[in-house]
Scaffold this motif. Structure first.
Motif, PDB file in Angstrom:
ATOM      1  N   GLU A  71      -7.783   1.744   1.481  1.00  0.00           N
ATOM      2  CA  GLU A  71      -7.914   2.763   2.543  1.00  0.00           C
ATOM      3  C   GLU A  71      -6.552   3.134   3.115  1.00  0.00           C
ATOM      4  OE1 GLU A  71      -9.997   0.093   2.500  1.00  0.00           O
ATOM      5  OE2 GLU A  71     -11.615   1.310   1.635  1.00  0.00           O
ATOM      6  N   LEU A  72      -5.709   2.102   3.272  1.00  0.00           N
ATOM      7  CA  LEU A  72      -4.356   2.379   3.766  1.00  0.00           C
ATOM      8  C   LEU A  72      -3.615   3.281   2.787  1.00  0.00           C
ATOM      9  CD1 LEU A  72      -2.904  -0.940   5.205  1.00  0.00           C
ATOM     10  CD2 LEU A  72      -3.473   1.161   6.409  1.00  0.00           C
ATOM     11  N   ALA A  73      -3.753   2.976   1.500  1.00  0.00           N
ATOM     12  CA  ALA A  73      -3.076   3.784   0.486  1.00  0.00           C
ATOM     13  C   ALA A  73      -3.524   5.237   0.599  1.00  0.00           C
ATOM     14  CB  ALA A  73      -3.358   3.240  -0.907  1.00  0.00           C
ATOM     15  N   ALA A  74      -4.826   5.465   0.837  1.00  0.00           N
ATOM     16  CA  ALA A  74      -5.334   6.835   0.946  1.00  0.00           C
ATOM     17  C   ALA A  74      -4.688   7.548   2.128  1.00  0.00           C
ATOM     18  CB  ALA A  74      -6.851   6.821   1.098  1.00  0.00           C
ATOM     19  N   ILE A  75      -4.543   6.834   3.251  1.00  0.00           N
ATOM     20  CA  ILE A  75      -3.904   7.445   4.422  1.00  0.00           C
ATOM     21  C   ILE A  75      -2.443   7.763   4.120  1.00  0.00           C
ATOM     22  CG2 ILE A  75      -3.140   7.032   6.793  1.00  0.00           C
ATOM     23  CD1 ILE A  75      -5.623   5.523   7.296  1.00  0.00           C
ATOM     24  N   PHE A  76      -1.755   6.836   3.435  1.00  0.00           N
ATOM     25  CA  PHE A  76      -0.340   7.047   3.134  1.00  0.00           C
ATOM     26  C   PHE A  76      -0.155   8.209   2.164  1.00  0.00           C
ATOM     27  CE2 PHE A  76       0.428   2.273   4.014  1.00  0.00           C
ATOM     28  CZ  PHE A  76       0.286   2.523   5.360  1.00  0.00           C
ATOM     29  N   VAL A  77      -1.076   8.347   1.230  1.00  0.00           N
ATOM     30  CA  VAL A  77      -1.014   9.493   0.319  1.00  0.00           C
ATOM     31  C   VAL A  77      -1.108  10.778   1.128  1.00  0.00           C
ATOM     32  CG1 VAL A  77      -2.226  10.728  -1.507  1.00  0.00           C
ATOM     33  CG2 VAL A  77      -1.939   8.270  -1.685  1.00  0.00           C
ATOM     34  N   SER A  91       0.830  -1.209   0.000  1.00  0.00           N
ATOM     35  CA  SER A  91       0.000   0.000   0.000  1.00  0.00           C
ATOM     36  C   SER A  91       0.861   1.255   0.000  1.00  0.00           C
ATOM     37  CB  SER A  91      -0.922   0.020   1.224  1.00  0.00           C
ATOM     38  OG  SER A  91      -1.577  -1.209   1.369  1.00  0.00           O
ATOM     39  N   LEU A  92       2.150   1.095   0.387  1.00  0.00           N
ATOM     40  CA  LEU A  92       3.036   2.260   0.411  1.00  0.00           C
ATOM     41  C   LEU A  92       3.555   2.623  -0.983  1.00  0.00           C
ATOM     42  CD1 LEU A  92       5.169   1.557   3.612  1.00  0.00           C
ATOM     43  CD2 LEU A  92       3.999   3.690   3.136  1.00  0.00           C
ATOM     44  N   VAL A  93       3.649   1.616  -1.857  1.00  0.00           N
ATOM     45  CA  VAL A  93       4.291   1.834  -3.159  1.00  0.00           C
ATOM     46  C   VAL A  93       3.607   2.912  -4.020  1.00  0.00           C
ATOM     47  CG1 VAL A  93       4.776   0.732  -5.377  1.00  0.00           C
ATOM     48  CG2 VAL A  93       5.499  -0.361  -3.270  1.00  0.00           C
ATOM     49  N   PRO A  94       2.280   2.918  -4.187  1.00  0.00           N
ATOM     50  CA  PRO A  94       1.677   3.935  -5.083  1.00  0.00           C
ATOM     51  C   PRO A  94       1.463   5.274  -4.398  1.00  0.00           C
ATOM     52  CG  PRO A  94      -0.003   2.424  -4.334  1.00  0.00           C
ATOM     53  CD  PRO A  94       1.264   2.015  -3.647  1.00  0.00           C
ATOM     54  N   ARG A  95       2.231   5.576  -3.360  1.00  0.00           N
ATOM     55  CA  ARG A  95       2.018   6.710  -2.494  1.00  0.00           C
ATOM     56  C   ARG A  95       2.198   8.071  -3.150  1.00  0.00           C
ATOM     57  NH1 ARG A  95       6.392   6.361  -0.311  1.00  0.00           N
ATOM     58  NH2 ARG A  95       6.810   8.505  -0.847  1.00  0.00           N
ATOM     59  N   SER A  96       3.102   8.135  -4.124  1.00  0.00           N
ATOM     60  CA  SER A  96       3.405   9.447  -4.677  1.00  0.00           C
ATOM     61  C   SER A  96       2.322   9.926  -5.631  1.00  0.00           C
ATOM     62  CB  SER A  96       4.744   9.399  -5.397  1.00  0.00           C
ATOM     63  OG  SER A  96       4.715   8.381  -6.349  1.00  0.00           O
ATOM     64  N   VAL A  97       1.306   9.096  -5.827  1.00  0.00           N
ATOM     65  CA  VAL A  97       0.212   9.412  -6.737  1.00  0.00           C
ATOM     66  C   VAL A  97      -0.869  10.138  -5.946  1.00  0.00           C
ATOM     67  CG1 VAL A  97      -1.192   8.360  -8.510  1.00  0.00           C
ATOM     68  CG2 VAL A  97       0.765   7.151  -7.636  1.00  0.00           C
ATOM     69  N   THR A  98      -1.710  10.927  -6.612  1.00  0.00           N
ATOM     70  CA  THR A  98      -2.832  11.532  -5.891  1.00  0.00           C
ATOM     71  C   THR A  98      -3.891  10.463  -5.600  1.00  0.00           C
ATOM     72  OG1 THR A  98      -3.527  12.257  -8.038  1.00  0.00           O
ATOM     73  CG2 THR A  98      -2.640  13.930  -6.616  1.00  0.00           C
ATOM     74  N   THR A  99      -4.694  10.698  -4.557  1.00  0.00           N
ATOM     75  CA  THR A  99      -5.582   9.672  -4.015  1.00  0.00           C
ATOM     76  C   THR A  99      -6.442   8.918  -5.025  1.00  0.00           C
ATOM     77  OG1 THR A  99      -5.704  11.201  -2.195  1.00  0.00           O
ATOM     78  CG2 THR A  99      -6.994   9.199  -1.995  1.00  0.00           C
ATOM     79  N   PRO A 100      -7.201   9.603  -5.904  1.00  0.00           N
ATOM     80  CA  PRO A 100      -8.092   8.818  -6.774  1.00  0.00           C
ATOM     81  C   PRO A 100      -7.344   7.829  -7.658  1.00  0.00           C
ATOM     82  CG  PRO A 100      -8.104  11.136  -7.392  1.00  0.00           C
ATOM     83  CD  PRO A 100      -7.318  11.029  -6.154  1.00  0.00           C
TER      84      PRO A 100
END
Lengths: 126, 229
Positions: free
Chosen positions: B147-153, B124-133
């Protein structure tokens, strides 16, 4: 009377930006594109400026307001931390370290690459 | 009846906390007083003891998050005004975006392994540099949790907006282009807001880079899935 017209105008400006976003979202789901509606709305507005029929000044006030207060719109998503209390207690520090460390590296590399390429292209134009 | 059960309580409270912290920040511009940090801190300090769930909070306050869509559209104005600058330096920006994305993916994966985070969290951390949607569906196809990805973003944006300012102080960057790209690639939305404080040109570059990063990641998504799955 003058303040009423100005207020009405401002509401209209905001409505244009919201409308473009909603239209972009509808268009994306209709075409099955995985692109956010805001990005499509942005492209449409740029296209409208390019035709010369719409002036950027006609939506300047609303655009300025939305951009200036953008931090406020990010707060609700941060509050999703409320549901992940246990995870944050367990791994929160490590997660913050990974994100912080990685983000610093990303910023460093991005900024130096852009700066380097800019200087290179300026030298080659001269 | 509890006060927070009133309709739109959390919406009004969020806006009030933001307006107050913004006023404080203008008076005393310190990182700890930044509205992006102060507003959620005040809200969490009230919501956690009350055992408020995110769904209850979001029922009131999601209208604010919805405004990010029209705010994205609003970027058309500064992008149009700076179109000559962008047309001239598109190659430098593209280079910075590609290098930044590669470092984002590589370093998240490497650091997560170094600190022995679980696979689900790392993915979930990997796509972090992208905007949420963009990041949420991408995390799922990588075997992470949306959901985790959204928090990490979000955390990326907050941490990035804060570190970016410090980084600017000791990096000898001469061009506004590099300063803007630093925020746009490193800290997307929150970074753009921070870049606008640094300067108008920086803010525009950051906004454009953020939008383009989203599109770039859309193209790079299948490549990531191929690399990690």
């Amino acid at each position: 009377m003058k303040t009423v017209t100005r207020g009405l105008r401002r509401v209209l400006e905001l409505a244009v930006l919201v409308g473009l976003y909603l239209f972009g979202t509808a268009l994306a789901s209709w075409l099955g594109w995985p692109v956010p509606g805001g990005v499509i709305g942005l492209a449409l507005l740029l296209a409208a400026f390019a035709t010369g029929r719409v002036q950027p000044a006609s939506v300047q006030w609303a655009a300025g307001l939305l951009l200036a207060e953008m931090l406020l719109f990010f707060v609700p998503a941060l509050m999703s931390l409320l549901d992940y209390g246990a995870l944050m207690r367990d791994a929160g520090l490590r997660i913050v370290l990974v994100i912080g460390g990685s983000t610093l590296l990303v910023m460093l590399v991005t900024a130096l690459t852009v700066e380097g390429l800019c200087r290179w292209s300026v030298r080659h134009e001269a | 009846m509890r006060l927070d059960a009133l309709p739109l309580f959390w919406l009004l409270f969020t806006v009030a906390a933001y307006v107050v912290s913004r006023a404080l920040y203008r008076r005393w511009p310190r990182y700890l007083l930044s509205p992006l940090l102060m507003t959620p801190a005040v809200l969490l300090a009230v919501a956690v003891p009350l055992h408020v769930r995110y769904a209850d909070y979001a029922a009131d306050a999601h209208y604010l998050a919805l405004m990010l869509g029209p705010a994205t559209v609003a970027f058309a104005v500064p992008i149009w005004q700076q179109r000559h600058l962008l047309a001239r330096h598109w190659l430098a920006l593209l280079g910075g975006m590609l290098a930044g994305s590669a470092v984002a993916v590589g370093s998240s994966w490497w650091l997560a392994g170094l600190l022995s985070l679980e696979g689900e969290i790392s993915r979930s951390l990997v796509p972090r540099s992208v905007t949420t949607p963009f990041a949420m569906p991408l995390a799922e196809s990588l075997g992470g949790v949306a959901e985790l990805a959204a928090i990490f973003v979000m955390l990326t944006g907050v941490l990035g907006a804060l570190c970016g300012g410090v980084l600017l102080r000791w990096l000898p960057l001469k061009t506004a282009l590099a300063r803007g790209a630093l925020f746009g690639v490193g800290a997307h939305g929150a970074g753009v807001a921070r870049a606008r404080e640094v300067g108008g040109e920086e803010g525009t570059v950051a906004g454009l880079v953020m939008v383009l990063m989203g599109l770039l990641n859309l193209a790079a998504g299948p490549l990531l899935v191929w690399l990690f799955v």
